[in-house]
Design a protein around this motif. Structure first.
Motif, PDB file in Angstrom:
ATOM      1  N   TRP A 130       0.886  -1.238   0.121  1.00  0.00           N
ATOM      2  CA  TRP A 130       0.020  -0.038   0.039  1.00  0.00           C
ATOM      3  C   TRP A 130       0.987   1.280  -0.005  1.00  0.00           C
ATOM      4  O   TRP A 130       1.786   1.304   0.664  1.00  0.00           O
ATOM      5  CB  TRP A 130      -1.098   0.109   1.202  1.00  0.00           C
ATOM      6  N   ASP A 131       0.545   2.159  -0.721  1.00  0.00           N
ATOM      7  CA  ASP A 131       1.340   3.532  -0.917  1.00  0.00           C
ATOM      8  C   ASP A 131       1.717   4.147   0.336  1.00  0.00           C
ATOM      9  O   ASP A 131       2.438   4.712   0.615  1.00  0.00           O
ATOM     10  CB  ASP A 131       0.714   4.545  -1.674  1.00  0.00           C
ATOM     11  N   SER A 132       0.596   4.226   1.446  1.00  0.00           N
ATOM     12  CA  SER A 132       0.696   4.951   2.802  1.00  0.00           C
ATOM     13  C   SER A 132       1.699   4.001   3.680  1.00  0.00           C
ATOM     14  O   SER A 132       1.967   4.792   4.852  1.00  0.00           O
ATOM     15  CB  SER A 132      -0.261   5.103   3.262  1.00  0.00           C
ATOM     16  N   SER A 133       1.914   2.867   3.597  1.00  0.00           N
ATOM     17  CA  SER A 133       2.873   2.102   4.159  1.00  0.00           C
ATOM     18  C   SER A 133       3.734   0.908   3.946  1.00  0.00           C
ATOM     19  O   SER A 133       3.263   0.311   3.145  1.00  0.00           O
ATOM     20  CB  SER A 133       1.809   1.467   5.406  1.00  0.00           C
ATOM     21  N   ASP A 134       4.852   0.838   4.443  1.00  0.00           N
ATOM     22  CA  ASP A 134       5.829  -0.250   4.021  1.00  0.00           C
ATOM     23  C   ASP A 134       5.295  -1.599   4.807  1.00  0.00           C
ATOM     24  O   ASP A 134       5.866  -2.443   4.619  1.00  0.00           O
ATOM     25  CB  ASP A 134       7.329   0.100   4.005  1.00  0.00           C
ATOM     26  N   GLU A 135       4.552  -1.512   5.752  1.00  0.00           N
ATOM     27  CA  GLU A 135       4.146  -2.361   6.807  1.00  0.00           C
ATOM     28  C   GLU A 135       2.788  -2.966   6.461  1.00  0.00           C
ATOM     29  O   GLU A 135       2.121  -3.600   7.262  1.00  0.00           O
ATOM     30  CB  GLU A 135       4.443  -2.221   8.152  1.00  0.00           C
ATOM     31  N   TYR A 136       2.009  -2.578   5.250  1.00  0.00           N
ATOM     32  CA  TYR A 136       0.779  -2.908   4.875  1.00  0.00           C
ATOM     33  C   TYR A 136       0.399  -3.345   3.204  1.00  0.00           C
ATOM     34  O   TYR A 136       1.052  -2.616   2.398  1.00  0.00           O
ATOM     35  CB  TYR A 136      -0.179  -1.833   5.234  1.00  0.00           C
ATOM     36  N   TRP A 137       0.257  -4.377   2.987  1.00  0.00           N
ATOM     37  CA  TRP A 137       0.201  -5.011   1.976  1.00  0.00           C
ATOM     38  C   TRP A 137      -1.221  -5.511   1.440  1.00  0.00           C
ATOM     39  O   TRP A 137      -1.727  -6.272   2.345  1.00  0.00           O
ATOM     40  CB  TRP A 137       1.252  -6.332   1.640  1.00  0.00           C
ATOM     41  N   LEU A 138      -1.697  -4.854   0.303  1.00  0.00           N
ATOM     42  CA  LEU A 138      -3.116  -5.176  -0.032  1.00  0.00           C
ATOM     43  C   LEU A 138      -3.314  -6.277  -0.717  1.00  0.00           C
ATOM     44  O   LEU A 138      -2.507  -6.668  -1.783  1.00  0.00           O
ATOM     45  CB  LEU A 138      -3.839  -4.032  -0.679  1.00  0.00           C
ATOM     46  N   THR A 139      -4.345  -7.313  -0.656  1.00  0.00           N
ATOM     47  CA  THR A 139      -4.668  -8.506  -1.691  1.00  0.00           C
ATOM     48  C   THR A 139      -5.484  -7.775  -2.805  1.00  0.00           C
ATOM     49  O   THR A 139      -6.428  -7.051  -2.450  1.00  0.00           O
ATOM     50  CB  THR A 139      -5.439  -9.455  -0.913  1.00  0.00           C
ATOM     51  N   ILE A 140      -5.044  -8.149  -3.764  1.00  0.00           N
ATOM     52  CA  ILE A 140      -5.794  -7.555  -5.190  1.00  0.00           C
ATOM     53  C   ILE A 140      -6.488  -8.596  -5.680  1.00  0.00           C
ATOM     54  O   ILE A 140      -5.954  -9.808  -6.115  1.00  0.00           O
ATOM     55  CB  ILE A 140      -4.606  -6.901  -6.094  1.00  0.00           C
ATOM     56  N   PRO A 141      -7.917  -8.244  -5.825  1.00  0.00           N
ATOM     57  CA  PRO A 141      -8.753  -9.129  -6.529  1.00  0.00           C
ATOM     58  C   PRO A 141      -8.332  -9.328  -8.123  1.00  0.00           C
ATOM     59  O   PRO A 141      -7.831  -8.459  -8.540  1.00  0.00           O
ATOM     60  CB  PRO A 141     -10.208  -8.764  -6.535  1.00  0.00           C
ATOM     61  N   PRO A 142      -8.384 -10.645  -8.710  1.00  0.00           N
ATOM     62  CA  PRO A 142      -7.971 -11.035 -10.057  1.00  0.00           C
ATOM     63  C   PRO A 142      -8.964  -9.999 -10.960  1.00  0.00           C
ATOM     64  O   PRO A 142      -8.495 -10.039 -11.979  1.00  0.00           O
ATOM     65  CB  PRO A 142      -8.110 -12.656 -10.023  1.00  0.00           C
ATOM     66  N   VAL A 143     -10.099  -9.778 -10.628  1.00  0.00           N
ATOM     67  CA  VAL A 143     -10.999  -9.056 -11.314  1.00  0.00           C
ATOM     68  C   VAL A 143     -11.545  -8.084 -10.571  1.00  0.00           C
ATOM     69  O   VAL A 143     -11.945  -8.066  -9.417  1.00  0.00           O
ATOM     70  CB  VAL A 143     -12.328 -10.132 -11.870  1.00  0.00           C
ATOM     71  N   LYS A 144     -11.441  -6.782 -11.082  1.00  0.00           N
ATOM     72  CA  LYS A 144     -12.152  -5.397 -10.736  1.00  0.00           C
ATOM     73  C   LYS A 144     -13.703  -5.823 -10.240  1.00  0.00           C
ATOM     74  O   LYS A 144     -14.468  -6.456 -11.173  1.00  0.00           O
ATOM     75  CB  LYS A 144     -12.145  -4.561 -11.364  1.00  0.00           C
ATOM     76  N   ASN A 145     -14.037  -5.494  -9.106  1.00  0.00           N
ATOM     77  CA  ASN A 145     -15.408  -5.671  -8.483  1.00  0.00           C
ATOM     78  C   ASN A 145     -15.703  -6.959  -8.272  1.00  0.00           C
ATOM     79  O   ASN A 145     -16.955  -7.784  -8.461  1.00  0.00           O
ATOM     80  CB  ASN A 145     -16.499  -4.998  -9.385  1.00  0.00           C
ATOM     81  N   ALA A 146     -14.828  -7.975  -7.998  1.00  0.00           N
ATOM     82  CA  ALA A 146     -14.827  -9.563  -7.655  1.00  0.00           C
ATOM     83  C   ALA A 146     -15.771  -9.635  -6.571  1.00  0.00           C
ATOM     84  O   ALA A 146     -15.523  -8.957  -5.823  1.00  0.00           O
ATOM     85  CB  ALA A 146     -13.600 -10.111  -7.906  1.00  0.00           C
TER      86      ALA A 146
END
Length: 126
Positions: free
Chosen positions: A32-48
């Protein structure tokens, strides 16, 4: 409102955890842009369908494991209601830029949960 909208998996070693969940579940995970200690899981499809989450540096006591976050309409009144029902507020309410207000709490069984008052976030597809 008042539904689970996010999860957090606590980790002592972020790189190891990111690698684990990427390999086991084929998750795409980005810092995540705001933190080096926070990683976002990204869905394979937008609005999944389902809920999005994150892997974060452990900040709550070991054993807290996965934390669910529940969307609330008024975080202050919901914290009061939670305390009256036997829960506890664990952290102060803080502002998350571009999202809203957030705090950690404990339920009546000492499980950690997050409360999130969304004020600046596009909730389409949630």
């Amino acid at each position: 409102m008042n539904r689970v909208v996010h999860f957090e998996i606590s980790a002592d070693d972020l790189n190891r955890a990111v690698e684990f969940y990427s390999k086991v579940f084929d998750w795409k995970i980005e810092q995540w842009d705001s933190s080096d200690e926070y990683w976002l899981t990204i869905p394979p499809v937008k609005n999944a369908r389902g809920i999005d989450g994150a892997i974060k540096k452990r900040t709550l006591p070991a054993g807290s494991g996965t934390v669910i976050t529940i969307s609330v309409d008024d975080i202050t009144s919901r914290v009061e209601k939670l305390i009256q029902a036997g829960g506890k507020q664990v952290t102060e309410i803080e502002e998350i830029p571009t999202i809203g207000q957030f705090c950690y709490c404990e339920d009546s069984e000492s499980n950690h949960i997050g409360l999130l008052e969304i004020s600046n976030y596009d909730t389409e597809g949630c």
